[in-house]
Design an enzyme around this catalytic site. Structure first.
Site, PDB file in Angstrom:
ATOM      1  N   ASP A  71      -2.105  -2.028  -3.789  1.00 20.82           N
ATOM      2  CA  ASP A  71      -1.563  -3.608  -3.531  1.00 20.82           C
ATOM      3  C   ASP A  71      -1.883  -4.047  -3.996  1.00 20.82           C
ATOM      4  OD1 ASP A  71       0.197  -3.303  -2.121  1.00 20.82           O
ATOM      5  OD2 ASP A  71      -0.777  -3.983   0.162  1.00 20.82           O
ATOM      6  N   ASP A 100      -3.708  15.470  -2.469  1.00 18.46           N
ATOM      7  CA  ASP A 100      -2.832  16.490  -2.123  1.00 18.46           C
ATOM      8  C   ASP A 100      -3.337  16.035  -0.746  1.00 18.46           C
ATOM      9  OD1 ASP A 100      -5.401  17.212  -2.571  1.00 18.46           O
ATOM     10  OD2 ASP A 100      -4.463  18.976  -2.560  1.00 18.46           O
TER      11      ASP A 100
END
Length: 193
Positions: A71, A100
């Site tokens: 971000d 994951d």
């Protein structure tokens, strides 16, 4: 620990309410507040580029620690009262060695997003995602608005997905235009490594 990353002192997860993070207080302004929506030129551009260089150092360190920010944008770059530069808001950062385990879902700020973020799968994210976000931030410094702009979310996501090269005006130094378009290339392998 890095000079361009705000240190976190304590992280607690009380049973009654959500997580609590205690970190160093930073006084200053975001890069967005400093520059506003005016394209940076001359001395302002030199200062903005120096600030962005410090952000790159923070990301280089984070990437060495297997962390991707996801971000990077002018609002998340804080310029302290005494010239310090901090990359803030690591709330959606992920560890590459645990991708994951990260819940699926589209996260990030649409005006800056890299194409691979649209899948909502953290497995698609890499250090090249942050390279794109730095390029999109540089784009905003140069033109005064985010890379992907529209009032329609579908159009913004289409702009993110295609990430077409941008035609910069003659007022933008050619080297910086090339850097922006390479950093924001639709293919991760074509971005700066």
């Amino acid at each position: 620990e890095h000079p361009n990353i705000v240190p976190v002192h304590i992280v607690r997860v009380p049973e009654v309410y959500g997580p609590e993070v205690i970190m160093k207080r930073i006084d200053g302004q975001s890069l967005l507040e400093v520059l506003g929506t005016t394209p940076a030129r001359d001395d302002a551009l030199r200062r903005a580029l120096e600030t962005l260089k410090q952000v790159c150092l923070a990301l280089e360190y984070a990437h060495a620690m297997q962390v991707v920010h996801r971000d990077v944008k002018p609002e998340n770059i804080m310029m302290g009262s005494f010239g310090q530069v901090y990359l803030l808001d690591w709330g959606i950062a992920i560890r590459l060695d645990r991708r994951d385990e990260t819940p699926k879902g589209v996260v990030g700020t649409p005006g800056y997003m890299a194409p691979e973020m649209l899948s909502g799968d953290s497995v698609d994210v890499s250090v090249h995602t942050d390279v794109y976000l730095v390029g999109a931030t540089l784009h905003e410094l140069l033109v005064g608005q985010p890379r992907h702009v529209s009032f329609d979310f579908e159009k913004i996501f289409e702009l993110v997905e295609t990430s077409a090269p941008f035609e910069y005006s003659e007022y933008i130094p050619e080297e910086l235009a090339i850097i922006c378009n390479k950093a924001c290339h639709v293919e991760k392998s074509e971005r700066f490594q």
